[in-house]
Design a protein around this motif. Structure first.
Motif, PDB file in Angstrom:
ATOM      1  N   TYR A  37       0.825  -1.210   0.000  1.00 30.31           N
ATOM      2  CA  TYR A  37       0.000   0.000   0.000  1.00 30.31           C
ATOM      3  C   TYR A  37       0.860   1.261   0.000  1.00 30.31           C
ATOM      4  O   TYR A  37       0.604   2.192  -0.759  1.00 30.31           O
ATOM      5  N   VAL A  38       1.860   1.295   0.856  1.00 31.98           N
ATOM      6  CA  VAL A  38       2.709   2.489   0.973  1.00 31.98           C
ATOM      7  C   VAL A  38       3.435   2.759  -0.345  1.00 31.98           C
ATOM      8  O   VAL A  38       3.481   3.896  -0.819  1.00 31.98           O
ATOM      9  N   ALA A  39       3.981   1.720  -0.967  1.00 35.81           N
ATOM     10  CA  ALA A  39       4.699   1.894  -2.236  1.00 35.81           C
ATOM     11  C   ALA A  39       3.750   2.399  -3.329  1.00 35.81           C
ATOM     12  O   ALA A  39       4.101   3.304  -4.094  1.00 35.81           O
ATOM     13  N   GLN A  40       2.553   1.817  -3.400  1.00 31.32           N
ATOM     14  CA  GLN A  40       1.574   2.257  -4.397  1.00 31.32           C
ATOM     15  C   GLN A  40       1.149   3.698  -4.140  1.00 31.32           C
ATOM     16  O   GLN A  40       1.041   4.496  -5.070  1.00 31.32           O
ATOM     17  N   CYS A  41       0.921   4.012  -2.898  1.00 30.90           N
ATOM     18  CA  CYS A  41       0.508   5.362  -2.521  1.00 30.90           C
ATOM     19  C   CYS A  41       1.566   6.383  -2.930  1.00 30.90           C
ATOM     20  O   CYS A  41       1.251   7.410  -3.541  1.00 30.90           O
ATOM     21  N   LEU A  42       2.806   6.095  -2.618  1.00 36.35           N
ATOM     22  CA  LEU A  42       3.886   7.017  -2.968  1.00 36.35           C
ATOM     23  C   LEU A  42       4.045   7.149  -4.482  1.00 36.35           C
ATOM     24  O   LEU A  42       4.431   8.211  -4.979  1.00 36.35           O
ATOM     25  N   ALA A  43       3.723   6.089  -5.215  1.00 33.40           N
ATOM     26  CA  ALA A  43       3.865   6.109  -6.677  1.00 33.40           C
ATOM     27  C   ALA A  43       2.840   7.008  -7.355  1.00 33.40           C
ATOM     28  O   ALA A  43       3.125   7.550  -8.433  1.00 33.40           O
ATOM     29  N   VAL A  44       1.654   7.164  -6.753  1.00 36.12           N
ATOM     30  CA  VAL A  44       0.597   7.920  -7.451  1.00 36.12           C
ATOM     31  C   VAL A  44       0.138   9.192  -6.746  1.00 36.12           C
ATOM     32  O   VAL A  44      -0.563   9.998  -7.342  1.00 36.12           O
ATOM     33  N   GLY A  75      -0.935   6.696 -18.538  1.00 34.06           N
ATOM     34  CA  GLY A  75       0.291   6.216 -17.914  1.00 34.06           C
ATOM     35  C   GLY A  75       0.128   5.776 -16.475  1.00 34.06           C
ATOM     36  O   GLY A  75       1.098   5.708 -15.731  1.00 34.06           O
ATOM     37  N   ALA A  76      -1.099   5.456 -16.080  1.00 33.10           N
ATOM     38  CA  ALA A  76      -1.334   4.989 -14.711  1.00 33.10           C
ATOM     39  C   ALA A  76      -0.706   3.613 -14.530  1.00 33.10           C
ATOM     40  O   ALA A  76      -0.742   2.785 -15.450  1.00 33.10           O
ATOM     41  N   PRO A  77      -0.129   3.346 -13.370  1.00 33.17           N
ATOM     42  CA  PRO A  77       0.423   2.017 -13.106  1.00 33.17           C
ATOM     43  C   PRO A  77      -0.667   0.943 -13.193  1.00 33.17           C
ATOM     44  O   PRO A  77      -1.844   1.223 -12.964  1.00 33.17           O
ATOM     45  N   ASP A  78      -0.280  -0.270 -13.517  1.00 37.42           N
ATOM     46  CA  ASP A  78      -1.238  -1.368 -13.641  1.00 37.42           C
ATOM     47  C   ASP A  78      -2.052  -1.584 -12.369  1.00 37.42           C
ATOM     48  O   ASP A  78      -3.214  -1.960 -12.445  1.00 37.42           O
ATOM     49  N   PHE A  79      -1.451  -1.340 -11.206  1.00 39.65           N
ATOM     50  CA  PHE A  79      -2.184  -1.583  -9.964  1.00 39.65           C
ATOM     51  C   PHE A  79      -3.403  -0.680  -9.829  1.00 39.65           C
ATOM     52  O   PHE A  79      -4.323  -0.990  -9.081  1.00 39.65           O
ATOM     53  N   CYS A  80      -3.448   0.422 -10.567  1.00 38.19           N
ATOM     54  CA  CYS A  80      -4.605   1.320 -10.486  1.00 38.19           C
ATOM     55  C   CYS A  80      -5.885   0.629 -10.948  1.00 38.19           C
ATOM     56  O   CYS A  80      -6.974   1.006 -10.537  1.00 38.19           O
ATOM     57  N   LYS A  81      -5.750  -0.388 -11.798  1.00 38.49           N
ATOM     58  CA  LYS A  81      -6.924  -1.125 -12.275  1.00 38.49           C
ATOM     59  C   LYS A  81      -7.648  -1.846 -11.135  1.00 38.49           C
ATOM     60  O   LYS A  81      -8.832  -2.132 -11.242  1.00 38.49           O
ATOM     61  N   THR A  82      -6.943  -2.120 -10.054  1.00 39.64           N
ATOM     62  CA  THR A  82      -7.562  -2.834  -8.915  1.00 39.64           C
ATOM     63  C   THR A  82      -8.294  -1.902  -7.971  1.00 39.64           C
ATOM     64  O   THR A  82      -8.962  -2.365  -7.063  1.00 39.64           O
ATOM     65  N   TYR A  83      -8.163  -0.605  -8.201  1.00 42.32           N
ATOM     66  CA  TYR A  83      -8.841   0.378  -7.352  1.00 42.32           C
ATOM     67  C   TYR A  83      -9.905   1.081  -8.183  1.00 42.32           C
ATOM     68  O   TYR A  83      -9.586   1.852  -9.084  1.00 42.32           O
ATOM     69  N   PRO A  84     -11.176   0.816  -7.895  1.00 46.20           N
ATOM     70  CA  PRO A  84     -12.240   1.431  -8.697  1.00 46.20           C
ATOM     71  C   PRO A  84     -12.218   2.950  -8.585  1.00 46.20           C
ATOM     72  O   PRO A  84     -11.880   3.507  -7.552  1.00 46.20           O
ATOM     73  N   ARG A  85     -12.574   3.581  -9.675  1.00 50.71           N
ATOM     74  CA  ARG A  85     -12.652   5.052  -9.677  1.00 50.71           C
ATOM     75  C   ARG A  85     -13.771   5.519  -8.787  1.00 50.71           C
ATOM     76  O   ARG A  85     -14.790   4.874  -8.671  1.00 50.71           O
TER      77      ARG A  85
END
Length: 86
Positions: A37-44, A75-85
């Protein structure tokens, strides 16, 4: 002390106090998931001081991931697909 809490609540700071009492993401989800979670959060996260910290509740970190992913139009990271808009 109790009077001080009421005074703070009157200033609209009660949610901050409630967050401080919530368990940390590390306590909620464990070290491995929290690190993800922390790594994804920092990435976006576009924030200059994002809530991407394992001491925060997971819900706060995940909300920031969702917000950051929603702001990325391309250019959103692939993991963004797992988080609904939102």
């Amino acid at each position: 002390m109790r009077a001080a809490l009421f005074a703070i609540a009157g200033l609209g700071l009660a949610p901050a106090i409630a967050l401080a009492a919530d368990p940390s993401c590390r306590d909620q989800a464990g070290a491995e998931q929290t690190a993800r979670y922390v790594a994804q959060c920092l990435a976006v996260s576009p924030a200059t001081r994002p809530p991407c910290n394992e001491a925060n509740p997971c819900a706060l970190i995940v909300d920031e991931i969702k917000r950051g992913c929603a702001l990325l139009t391309s250019g959103a990271p692939d993991f963004c697909k797992t988080y609904p808009r939102r």
